[in-house]
Design a protein around this motif. Structure first.
Motif, PDB file in Angstrom:
ATOM      1  N   ASP A 223      37.651 143.043  25.555  1.00 10.07           N
ATOM      2  CA  ASP A 223      37.858 141.416  25.941  1.00 10.07           C
ATOM      3  C   ASP A 223      37.632 141.213  27.305  1.00 10.07           C
ATOM      4  O   ASP A 223      37.066 140.299  27.771  1.00 10.07           O
TER       5      ASP A 223
ATOM      6  N   SER B  97      43.534 148.046  21.099  1.00  8.18           N
ATOM      7  CA  SER B  97      44.243 146.658  20.835  1.00  8.18           C
ATOM      8  C   SER B  97      44.377 146.760  19.337  1.00  8.18           C
ATOM      9  O   SER B  97      43.429 147.129  18.731  1.00  8.18           O
TER      10      SER B  97
ATOM     11  N   ASP C 208      43.556 144.289  17.691  1.00  2.93           N
ATOM     12  CA  ASP C 208      42.427 143.138  17.376  1.00  2.93           C
ATOM     13  C   ASP C 208      41.452 144.204  17.064  1.00  2.93           C
ATOM     14  O   ASP C 208      40.503 143.946  16.308  1.00  2.93           O
ATOM     15  N   ARG C 209      41.163 145.068  18.028  1.00  3.67           N
ATOM     16  CA  ARG C 209      39.787 145.959  17.975  1.00  3.67           C
ATOM     17  C   ARG C 209      39.924 146.877  16.628  1.00  3.67           C
ATOM     18  O   ARG C 209      39.045 147.328  15.917  1.00  3.67           O
TER      19      ARG C 209
ATOM     20  N   GLN D 123      41.507 146.249  14.019  1.00  4.99           N
ATOM     21  CA  GLN D 123      41.298 145.249  12.866  1.00  4.99           C
ATOM     22  C   GLN D 123      39.639 145.230  12.650  1.00  4.99           C
ATOM     23  O   GLN D 123      39.222 145.402  11.681  1.00  4.99           O
TER      24      GLN D 123
END
Ligand code: SF4
Length: 254
Positions: free
Chosen positions: A39, A187, A189-190, A192
């Motif tokens: 990101d 992370s 998020d990644r 997931q």
């Protein structure tokens, strides 16, 4: 005309600084947007481009459909299921060749990368000059940092006003050739996002799950969650170095 292939990782920053100190003129810094960076990587790219522009260099980017759309279109991840490493070709090489065809129609440019021999055994015999590089449309390829040690590279980075990153470029997060250190950087998020994508891709005709990383090289870990667990296990540095992987296209890393 010199076209520097920049991911804006450590070696790219060093290459730009080297080109500046060497006094090269008519320099273009070309970034391949894979749509799969960390990101925060776009702000790193913007900082690198600002530095390059301050030296009078031109910056440019190529666009691509992006890793996730590509993976869905191909019904699988690059490198898995015998599909080969199509991400480099689709996300970087083809867009770059199109850019070169428009901006250097007479094939006069020299392509340049920050590849160094000391990066890994894999790159230990990387050439400084390739008279006609197929991956650069038959143009000359010049890799002036091939003999640079980490110390020499880091000195260039510091003279550019940048800190040395403690990890590889995050232009792809993660690269399909991620090593243990790279996996440990992911992370939630990644993780997931990869997990959801793996599940959406389902199974091959032979009922093999379409996962990002090959389980055979990771103690049978199937799926990103298992790979993350595998990578988190304590290991000595020697054991870590048993898993170095990278792309030899000249377009990835750095
Ligand atoms: S950096 Fe890795 S994931 Fe990205 S295009 Fe290159 S090989 Fe593929």
């Amino acid at each position: 005309m010199y076209v520097l292939f920049c991911s804006y990782g450590n070696d790219s920053i060093a290459l730009i600084q080297w080109a500046h100190e060497r006094g090269l003129k008519d320099v273009y810094c070309l970034y391949s947007d894979t749509g799969w960076s960390a990101d925060w990587w776009p702000s790193r790219v913007a900082d690198g481009e600002a530095m390059a522009q301050s030296y009078g260099f031109t910056t440019a980017r190529t666009q691509s459909e992006g890793m996730l759309i590509l993976v869905k279109r191909k019904c699988g991840w690059p490198g898995a299921g015998g599909q080969g490493q199509f991400c480099t070709a689709e996300l970087k090489v083809i867009p770059a060749l199109n850019w070169l065809d428009i901006n250097d129609p007479d094939n006069e440019a020299s392509a340049m990368t920050g590849v160094r021999r000391s990066e890994s055994k894999h790159r230990s015999d990387a050439p400084e000059h390739v008279p006609a590089s197929e991956r650069h449309g038959g143009r000359e390829l010049w890799q002036p940092l091939v003999r640079h040690t980490d110390e020499m590279r880091n000195a260039l980075i510091r003279r550019a006003g940048f800190e040395v990153l403690p990890h590889r470029s995050l232009e792809c997060y993660p690269c399909i050739n991620a090593n243990i250190d790279d996996i440990r950087l992911l992370s939630e998020d990644r993780i997931q996002l990869i997990d959801v994508t793996e599940k959406a891709l389902g199974f091959t005709k032979k009922r093999k799950p379409r996962v990002m990383f090959r389980s055979a090289r990771r103690k049978g870990a199937v799926g990103i969650r298992a790979v993350v667990q595998w990578a988190a296990a304590p290991r000595s540095r020697d054991q870590m170095e048993m898993f170095p992987t990278e792309c030899d296209s000249g377009y990835c890393g750095g």
